[in-house]
Design an enzyme around this catalytic site. Structure first.
Site, PDB file in Angstrom:
ATOM      1  N   ARG A 320     -68.799  81.577  24.969  1.00 23.42           N
ATOM      2  CA  ARG A 320     -68.005  80.348  25.000  1.00 23.42           C
ATOM      3  C   ARG A 320     -68.631  79.333  25.953  1.00 23.42           C
ATOM      4  NH1 ARG A 320     -62.611  78.339  23.640  1.00 23.42           N
ATOM      5  NH2 ARG A 320     -62.245  80.185  22.370  1.00 23.42           N
ATOM      6  N   GLU A 725     -55.425  76.420  28.289  1.00 19.90           N
ATOM      7  CA  GLU A 725     -56.692  76.398  29.018  1.00 19.90           C
ATOM      8  C   GLU A 725     -57.295  75.011  29.243  1.00 19.90           C
ATOM      9  OE1 GLU A 725     -59.035  80.393  27.965  1.00 19.90           O
ATOM     10  OE2 GLU A 725     -58.187  79.399  26.210  1.00 19.90           O
TER      11      GLU A 725
END
Length: 775
Positions: A320, A725
């Site tokens: 990621r 997030e």
């Protein structure tokens, strides 16, 4: 006299509904695992911890531990009947170390005693003889030694070397980005109790009940249907209870099985911080080529992370980081090398943002360097490098092959710059700095683009159960866990919306693997997206069944039956929802159903790292103004303005709270939260006395947070966007405002490592010697 009770308000999706446990939280009536009544005969467990960072156990003498007051049993790896592993991906993470110790404070045995205190005291008197082995401390040492938990990964688009060679300007540099402790309010805890016929029930503070069910079953050599994992709420998770709760659940379950007694294991704060993994810290090397206008022509990154002794979730975390090394910017020629360093430290794990913040930080640092090299406003350089807004345009394809179809970053940033008076304040700050020799101010505006979905496609699924009772009340079960983020609140609203009911008529049950199986972790900001859709589907199935029963009674087609304001209406006939469900029950109409949702459109080839790993992107931006004292390195955040994209918000109050909390948590990571290990590998920042998280006094005195007016282009739940997030990356503006203030004193491109502690700021100012690699 009859007292009339006012009807509860009919809160709709999009309303500011209070958190479903708010009153319980403030009154102390919200029950966490340590609040549950202990079954008769409950015992308490504690870990015995290693005192070397890398070594072989030559002799483990536990006689004094066994004879300590209150001790019932001492368990080692030899007592595990099945698999000694709690790793979520690779089988390289032992529940208890067996001969080989790989980090300081690694659990090597379990003490079970009649009290929590007795267990902890006894765990500290073991006699262990070690053969001490050489240790690797950080990402740089791991890279130098070629020591990795997973093989290096390279992702590229175009010819970055050729682009760099042609570029009118080139720069290269290195910056250290520190890790972070989760510091959830409730520490790791689990309570296990045997039930009849070789079954086990585990109360576990976890973001992933199904994984706890699986690892406990594997440890005991059982099948999954013998283990039930339950979780009503957890006191914060932030990723630290996704995989890391497994070791605690396994230890409690092992002791309960071995002793045939209920066992609870609750980690003390110091032990919790010493045993559990953190956010991955990164050693970032970069090289960039650009033109006179600051347009990036080519960029190369080497992202070296400290993963710890085992793989844990380091693979997807580092992946990621690669996916987010572009942030909001089109990079035509890019090469990223990702090194996943194996070190003799605790195994780092998921943390809010899951590698995305580290990847974004790298490109934001490059952008800031380019602007300072060319003496341009960093905001101008950012805007020039943005992705285009035409989904089919030439500047709208990411380096991993995903087309961006919803780019609102340019409009959002322009709106924030205008509303926050960015340009005028930048001029005023420059004038202030000319007159102020000691205190320097800085300002920065930074954007974010964050991909929403699990990059592992299989986890993008969810199930739910919706039960409507004959009196018209509703219970909902789903696979997500409530960690304070408001998931249960939004799910309540979603279910109530489908039936036209007050949210008080909807109650959620604890997340339980015996109710909803094969759940995914509540992570990747996808809790509401996945579980909300599953609940919506189940509720709609029940509602349609009720409509199919009620409509024909009044000569109305089922699709014309209206559910609103607690009533069911057909052709002018309105009855309370509860009256209709009572009739439906007597007519033997099924008033419950299950729902299932799998995220559409996503696909991803893990071997080539190409595809569409994300359903959509969430966007945001922030402006921060800071002041630093150049004599002490102290910092004060003076003002913050945030504009954040949550699509069509299901609950604006909850979303704004998440944005504010995420901002402060990210600000702590980038400014005050510094992890420090002793040369022998012992973590010394293992308590609030030595690890500095932000306090209420650190909140900016001016803190303006607004939601961007937008609707998700994808068919997400009520066209909302995830909010868990993405806000953590908003405080990049704080870090780069600090760097702006430092540059007001030094000029050029001062190297400022993160966290920007007073010591780091003084090093950037040249007042302290520079550090090498992270400790």
């Amino acid at each position: 006299m009859k007292h009339e009770h006012p009807s509860p308000p009919i809160h709709k999706v999009g309303d500011d509904v209070p958190h479903e446990s708010a009153a319980l939280h403030v009154s102390g009536r919200a029950t966490y695992i340590d609040d549950l009544p202990e079954p008769a005969g409950t015992l308490h467990a504690a870990f015995g911890l290693a005192t070397v960072a890398h070594g072989r156990i030559r002799k483990l003498d536990l006689d004094d531990v066994r004879h300590a007051p209150g001790v019932v049993a001492v368990l080692t790896a030899a007592d595990i009947p099945g698999e000694n592993n709690c790793g979520p991906v690779l089988h390289d993470d032992p529940i208890l170390a067996d001969e080989l110790v790989q980090f300081y404070n690694q659990p090597i045995f379990i003490v079970v005693a009649r009290s929590h205190d007795a267990a902890r005291r006894a765990a500290r008197i073991a006699k262990v003889d070690y053969e001490v082995l050489p240790m690797i401390r950080n990402a740089a040492e791991a890279a130098s030694a070629g020591n990795f938990v997973l093989p290096p990964v390279n992702v590229a688009r175009g010819d970055a070397d050729a682009a760099l060679a042609r570029a009118p300007h080139r720069l290269r540099g290195n910056v250290l980005l520190g890790g972070q402790e989760h510091f959830y309010l409730e520490g790791q805890i689990a309570s296990a109790q045997l039930r009849e016929d070789d079954t086990l029930h585990v109360h576990t503070s976890t973001q992933h009940p199904t994984e706890m069910q699986q690892v406990v079953a594997h440890m005991l050599g059982w099948r999954q249907h013998q283990v039930t994992a339950e979780c009503r709420r957890i006191g914060g998770g932030f990723g630290g209870k996704e995989s890391q709760s497994a070791q605690i659940a396994c230890a409690a379950a092992l002791a309960a099985w071995k002793l045939q007694r209920p066992v609870k294991l609750r980690l003390d704060r110091d032990d919790d911080m010493a045993i559990t993994g953190k956010r991955h810290d990164f050693d970032i090397g970069y090289e960039a080529g650009f033109d006179d206008d600051g347009m990036i022509l080519g960029v190369k990154f080497e992202l070296s992370s400290r993963c710890g002794f085992s793989a844990d979730l380091s693979g997807p975390v580092n992946d990621r980081a690669i996916f987010h090394a572009d942030n909001c910017y089109y990079l035509d020629a890019i090469a990223v090398k990702s090194l996943r360093g194996k070190t003799n430290t605790v195994s780092n794990t998921a943390f809010r943002g899951f590698g995305g913040p580290q990847g974004m930080f790298a490109i934001e640092y490059v952008i800031d360097d380019i602007a300072r090299t060319l003496d341009l406003d960093p905001l101008l350089v950012r805007q020039r490098n943005f992705y285009g807004t035409d989904p089919a345009g030439p500047r709208n394809l990411t380096h991993y092959g995903m087309a961006i179809e919803d780019n609102v970053a340019p409009a959002l940033v322009a709106q924030l710059a205008r509303d926050s008076d960015y340009e005028a304040r930048r001029v005023a700050i420059a004038q202030f700095n000319e007159k102020s020799p000691v205190v320097k101010r800085g300002i920065a505006l930074t954007p974010l683009k964050f991909g929403i979905s699990f990059t592992a496609t299989l986890f993008n699924q969810a199930g739910a159960l919706v039960h409507v009772y004959a009196d018209g009340t509703v219970t909902v079960s789903h696979g997500g866990t409530e960690m304070g983020q408001g998931l249960y609140t939004k799910i309540r609203q979603i279910a109530a919306h489908e039936f036209g009911l007050p949210v008080n008529d909807v109650r959620l049950t604890p997340t339980d693997t015996s109710r909803v199986p094969n759940t995914s972790a509540t992570a990747a900001s996808s809790g509401t997206d996945l579980n909300g859709k599953a609940v919506q589907q189940a509720a709609q199935a029940v509602r349609e069944r009720i409509a199919a029963f009620f409509g024909p009674l009044h000569n109305v087609a089922p699709q014309d039956v209206v559910f609103a304001d607690g009533m069911v209406t057909a052709d002018g006939v309105s009855l309370p929802f509860g009256a209709v469900t009572a009739q439906a029950y007597r007519a033997r109409i099924q008033l419950w159903d299950s729902g299932f949702y799998a995220t559409p459109k996503i696909h991803y080839d893990a071997k080539t790292m190409k595809g569409r790993p994300f359903f959509y992107f969430a966007y945001g931006a922030s402006v921060s103004e800071v002041a630093i004292d150049t004599l002490t390195g102290e910092t004060k955040v003076l003002r913050v303005d945030v504009l954040h994209d949550v699509g069509k918000s299901i609950n604006p109050a909850v979303d704004i709270g998440q944005i504010e909390g995420g901002f402060i948590q990210g600000m702590g990571w980038l400014t005050t939260e510094e992890l420090w290990w002793r040369p022998d590998g012992k973590l010394m920042t293992h308590a609030p006395s030595t690890y500095k998280i932000p306090a209420a006094s650190d909140c900016p005195p001016v803190f303006n947070v607004k939601l961007f007016d937008n609707s998700n282009v994808e068919d997400s739940i009520h066209r909302s966007k995830a909010v868990g997030e993405p806000p953590l990356m908003l405080p990049f503006s704080v870090f780069f405002a600090i760097r702006d203030a430092v540059a007001a004193r030094t000029g050029g491109c001062p190297r400022l490592d993160a966290p920007a502690t007073p010591e780091a700021i003084l090093r950037a100012l040249g007042e302290l010697p520079a550090l090498g690699a992270a400790a």
